[in-house]
Design a protein around this motif. Structure first.
Motif, PDB file in Angstrom:
ATOM      1  N   TYR A  25      10.602  -5.161  -1.353  1.00  0.00           N
ATOM      2  CA  TYR A  25       9.810  -4.487  -2.383  1.00  0.00           C
ATOM      3  C   TYR A  25       9.399  -3.066  -2.057  1.00  0.00           C
ATOM      4  O   TYR A  25       9.248  -2.254  -2.940  1.00  0.00           O
ATOM      5  N   HIS A  26       9.141  -2.775  -0.799  1.00  0.00           N
ATOM      6  CA  HIS A  26       8.768  -1.420  -0.416  1.00  0.00           C
ATOM      7  C   HIS A  26       7.533  -0.907  -1.163  1.00  0.00           C
ATOM      8  O   HIS A  26       7.609   0.037  -1.945  1.00  0.00           O
ATOM      9  N   VAL A  27       6.422  -1.600  -0.956  1.00  0.00           N
ATOM     10  CA  VAL A  27       5.125  -1.107  -1.406  1.00  0.00           C
ATOM     11  C   VAL A  27       4.339  -0.814  -0.128  1.00  0.00           C
ATOM     12  O   VAL A  27       4.260  -1.669   0.757  1.00  0.00           O
ATOM     13  N   TYR A  28       3.809   0.409  -0.007  1.00  0.00           N
ATOM     14  CA  TYR A  28       3.179   0.800   1.250  1.00  0.00           C
ATOM     15  C   TYR A  28       1.733   1.228   1.050  1.00  0.00           C
ATOM     16  O   TYR A  28       1.413   1.925   0.096  1.00  0.00           O
ATOM     17  N   VAL A  29       0.875   0.801   1.954  1.00  0.00           N
ATOM     18  CA  VAL A  29      -0.486   1.333   2.020  1.00  0.00           C
ATOM     19  C   VAL A  29      -0.719   1.686   3.484  1.00  0.00           C
ATOM     20  O   VAL A  29      -1.134   0.841   4.278  1.00  0.00           O
ATOM     21  N   GLY A  30      -0.387   2.935   3.839  1.00  0.00           N
ATOM     22  CA  GLY A  30      -0.478   3.371   5.237  1.00  0.00           C
ATOM     23  C   GLY A  30       0.294   2.402   6.127  1.00  0.00           C
ATOM     24  O   GLY A  30       1.425   2.012   5.813  1.00  0.00           O
ATOM     25  N   ASP A  31      -0.352   1.972   7.222  1.00  0.00           N
ATOM     26  CA  ASP A  31       0.281   1.005   8.125  1.00  0.00           C
ATOM     27  C   ASP A  31      -0.167  -0.413   7.828  1.00  0.00           C
ATOM     28  O   ASP A  31       0.014  -1.313   8.639  1.00  0.00           O
ATOM     29  N   CYS A  32      -0.801  -0.617   6.675  1.00  0.00           N
ATOM     30  CA  CYS A  32      -1.402  -1.933   6.388  1.00  0.00           C
ATOM     31  C   CYS A  32      -0.348  -3.011   6.142  1.00  0.00           C
ATOM     32  O   CYS A  32       0.784  -2.738   5.755  1.00  0.00           O
ATOM     33  N   PHE A  33      -0.788  -4.232   6.363  1.00  0.00           N
ATOM     34  CA  PHE A  33       0.028  -5.426   6.136  1.00  0.00           C
ATOM     35  C   PHE A  33      -0.028  -5.731   4.635  1.00  0.00           C
ATOM     36  O   PHE A  33      -1.076  -6.087   4.099  1.00  0.00           O
TER      37      PHE A  33
END
Ligand SMILES: [Zn+2]
Length: 454
Positions: free
Chosen positions: A382-390
């Motif tokens: 999916y490639h959804v990112y919030v910084g380095d968050c899980f």
């Protein structure tokens, strides 16, 4: 009994009836007087003139200002449109559930002394939503229909909740002129609709399997693109060959999940759907969410398996499902969502929200395993990112019947102390869940992070 005694009893009876009636009136007065005195009722725009209150977002941005005989809404057109299903409208098409629920607190009404407008004080309601995130949702959705919600699963604060279509109340469109574009425009789809979940429902089946089938993580299923279950055929999106449990969720294999649902059986599947709250409603700030549906009482073997894949007669309410996804992220238990942080009148706090939990719905180990599986999905698909968050998520593509494009769904979470967010989005007729929804949720999550940090 002589005549005199009969009359005496009658007098006692009358006195008792009056006493009971008096108690009933006093109790009703004590409970409901603030609502009687200030009603923001549907179809009563004239009452607006008597209001003296305002509503602001989580950072103090004005959303509605009815103080000093003003009647203003947010400066930004997109924010005004995003807020109509929360604030209601003055034409009486969209009820003001929330403002009605706090009418007494907003007016500063006092049961003994009456309304206190004399000193220039006014009511002020602070919401948990961010105007910035609401605007981001409007920009990300464009002309599409559906809804999106993001909330903090540790506190319960809803940061974003927008239903589409909507409109700018300052530039009321001709809705009758374009019934397709404005289909269901007065309904808050996030709270008051239920949808076929499609493959996002595999999370419920996976939770039941993790709890009930000891070796589920070591199982291998075989998918040839379809399988006979009972006396009907389940169709898969691919021919997956031999596939394990984790990979089956990641690639959303219908054959593997139909076999898992069949092994669990209707009774155990229903037990977990109940525990997760699929058929229950949530109630907060004057809103009551629509109940979903998971009913296998007359299902065949095939239909029960098909229900475990998120089709058949399954229905979910997105707000309720958001709390389920929040519970996965939070070790099996999540805060219940809410919108109103506090209400003041003048300097006095009339209402302050408290954190409430929905109770434990998943075993901590089941929640942890499922969160890992959803994270694996994001890392691979999916490639959804919030910084380095899980980040964890599951997409869904829900069939709606012949000739209609399927609905695209996406549900997931950010597991983080700083940004503990769960999210759900649906785009009606949007086709494939992840392709359509992931870019939308990325933009809205980015805005929510800004709202939290600011
Ligand atoms: Zn398959």
């Amino acid at each position: 009994m002589n005549k005199l005694a009969k009359r005496a009893w009658f007098a006692y009876f009358l006195a008792a009836a009056m006493f009971v009636g008096l108690i009933v009136i006093l109790v009703r007065y004590a409970v409901s007087a603030p609502d009687w005195i200030t009603n923001y009722a549907v179809g009563a725009p004239d009452r607006v003139r008597f209001r003296n209150d305002m509503v602001v977002d989580r950072s103090g941005t004005m959303l509605m200002d009815y103080t000093d005989e003003k009647s203003e809404l947010a400066d930004d057109e997109a924010v005004r449109a995003a807020m109509i299903h929360i604030l209601g409208d003055t034409q009486g098409n969209i009820p003001s559930y929330m403002l009605n629920a706090y009418a007494g607190e907003m007016s500063g009404y006092d049961r003994l002394t009456g309304i206190r407008h004399v000193d220039g004080s006014y009511g002020k309601m602070q919401l948990t939503v961010s105007a910035f995130a609401q605007k981001a949702a409007v920009n990300a959705f464009g002309d599409q229909k559906g809804t999106i919600g993001v909330y903090n699963y540790k506190t319960g604060e809803i940061l974003c909740m927008v239903s589409f279509p909507n409109y700018d109340p300052h530039n009321m469109p001709d809705i009758a002129d374009d019934p397709d574009a404005y289909d269901g425009v007065y309904v808050n789809r996030f709270l008051h609709s239920a949808y076929t979940p499609g493959s996002t429902f595999k999370l419920v089946t996976a939770a039941a399997a993790l709890a009930e089938i000891d070796d589920i993580k070591d199982r291998t299923f075989h998918c040839e693109g379809s399988a006979l279950i009972g006396d009907e055929v389940v169709i898969c999106n691919h021919s997956h060959g031999d596939i394990g449990f984790n990979e089956a969720l990641c690639q959303s294999c219908n054959v593997a999940f139909a076999h898992i649902a069949q092994e669990l059986g209707a009774e155990r599947l229903s037990k977990y759907a109940d525990r997760i709250g699929i058929g229950s409603s949530l109630s907060f700030d004057g809103f009551i969410t629509k109940k979903g549906n998971f009913d296998l009482s007359s299902a065949t073997t095939f239909e029960a398996a098909w229900a475990g894949v998120g089709q058949y007669t399954d229905q979910i309410n997105l707000c309720q499902y958001m709390t389920f996804v929040g519970a996965i992220a939070n070790g099996g238990e999540a805060a219940l969502p809410y919108l109103v942080e506090n209400v003041r009148f003048g300097t006095e706090i009339q209402y302050q929200a408290e954190r409430k939990t929905g109770g434990r719905i998943l075993d901590p180990q089941v929640a942890a395993d499922l969160a890992d599986m959803m994270h694996y999905n994001v890392a691979n698909n999916y490639h959804v990112y919030v910084g380095d968050c899980f980040v964890g998520a599951k997409s869904g593509t829900a069939e709606r019947g012949a000739g209609l494009n399927p609905d695209a769904l996406f549900a997931g979470f950010v597991r983080s102390e700083e940004y503990p967010l769960a999210f759900v989005v649906i785009v009606e007729g949007g086709g494939e869940g992840s392709t359509t929804c992931a870019p939308i949720i990325q933009q809205v999550l980015d805005a929510c992070i800004v709202a939290i940090d600011s």
